[in-house]
Motif scaffolding. Structure first.
Motif, PDB file in Angstrom:
ATOM      1  N   LYS A  63       0.831  -1.211   0.000  1.00  0.00           N
ATOM      2  CA  LYS A  63       0.000   0.000   0.000  1.00  0.00           C
ATOM      3  C   LYS A  63       0.861   1.255   0.000  1.00  0.00           C
ATOM      4  CE  LYS A  63      -2.599  -1.048   3.549  1.00  0.00           C
ATOM      5  NZ  LYS A  63      -3.642  -1.003   4.596  1.00  0.00           N
ATOM      6  N   GLU A  64       1.918   1.254   0.794  1.00  0.00           N
ATOM      7  CA  GLU A  64       2.806   2.417   0.855  1.00  0.00           C
ATOM      8  C   GLU A  64       3.491   2.650  -0.494  1.00  0.00           C
ATOM      9  OE1 GLU A  64       4.406   5.778   2.405  1.00  0.00           O
ATOM     10  OE2 GLU A  64       2.917   4.498   3.361  1.00  0.00           O
ATOM     11  N   THR A  65       3.928   1.571  -1.135  1.00  0.00           N
ATOM     12  CA  THR A  65       4.546   1.671  -2.457  1.00  0.00           C
ATOM     13  C   THR A  65       3.572   2.287  -3.457  1.00  0.00           C
ATOM     14  OG1 THR A  65       5.947  -0.249  -2.012  1.00  0.00           O
ATOM     15  CG2 THR A  65       5.630   0.358  -4.335  1.00  0.00           C
ATOM     16  N   LEU A  66       2.333   1.817  -3.456  1.00  0.00           N
ATOM     17  CA  LEU A  66       1.330   2.365  -4.354  1.00  0.00           C
ATOM     18  C   LEU A  66       1.039   3.829  -4.066  1.00  0.00           C
ATOM     19  CD1 LEU A  66      -1.152  -0.640  -4.512  1.00  0.00           C
ATOM     20  CD2 LEU A  66       0.296   0.208  -6.374  1.00  0.00           C
ATOM     21  N   ARG A  67       0.941   4.159  -2.796  1.00  0.00           N
ATOM     22  CA  ARG A  67       0.706   5.574  -2.434  1.00  0.00           C
ATOM     23  C   ARG A  67       1.840   6.454  -2.943  1.00  0.00           C
ATOM     24  NH1 ARG A  67      -0.829   3.493   2.953  1.00  0.00           N
ATOM     25  NH2 ARG A  67      -3.103   3.383   2.935  1.00  0.00           N
ATOM     26  N   ASN A  68       3.061   6.009  -2.786  1.00  0.00           N
ATOM     27  CA  ASN A  68       4.214   6.776  -3.246  1.00  0.00           C
ATOM     28  C   ASN A  68       4.224   6.942  -4.760  1.00  0.00           C
ATOM     29  OD1 ASN A  68       5.141   7.148  -0.642  1.00  0.00           O
ATOM     30  ND2 ASN A  68       6.496   5.384  -0.715  1.00  0.00           N
ATOM     31  N   GLN A  69       3.772   5.928  -5.477  1.00  0.00           N
ATOM     32  CA  GLN A  69       3.724   6.006  -6.933  1.00  0.00           C
ATOM     33  C   GLN A  69       2.642   6.972  -7.416  1.00  0.00           C
ATOM     34  OE1 GLN A  69       3.219   1.992  -8.297  1.00  0.00           O
ATOM     35  NE2 GLN A  69       5.329   1.421  -7.854  1.00  0.00           N
ATOM     36  N   LEU A  70       1.601   7.124  -6.620  1.00  0.00           N
ATOM     37  CA  LEU A  70       0.469   7.979  -7.028  1.00  0.00           C
ATOM     38  C   LEU A  70       0.627   9.429  -6.597  1.00  0.00           C
ATOM     39  CD1 LEU A  70      -2.419   5.480  -6.272  1.00  0.00           C
ATOM     40  CD2 LEU A  70      -1.481   6.106  -8.510  1.00  0.00           C
TER      41      LEU A  70
END
Length: 71
Positions: A63-70
């Protein structure tokens, strides 16, 4: 079959409609056949984990990885 002009619905109405659709699919899940390609993809992923070319990460990290990508 119900025909609805989606543009005329509010966001709240659309979300309620999506929830109803997902509920309907959930209760019918036992009667829905999964396509063969899904099993093939899962087998490939299991093989990747077994031979060390792939690995799992925790849901929190994902989830953190996805948040950072967005952002």
């Amino acid at each position: 079959m119900i025909n609805v002009a989606l543009e005329s619905l509010s966001v709240e109405e659309k979300l309620r409609m999506m929830e109803s659709l997902w509920d309907s699919l959930f209760y019918a899940a036992a009667t829905i056949d999964s396509p063969n390609w899904r099993g093939e993809v899962l087998a490939e992923r299991e093989q990747g984990v077994s031979n060390g070319t792939d690995q799992f990460e925790s849901w929190e990290i994902a989830k953190e990885t996805l948040r950072n990508q967005l952002t």
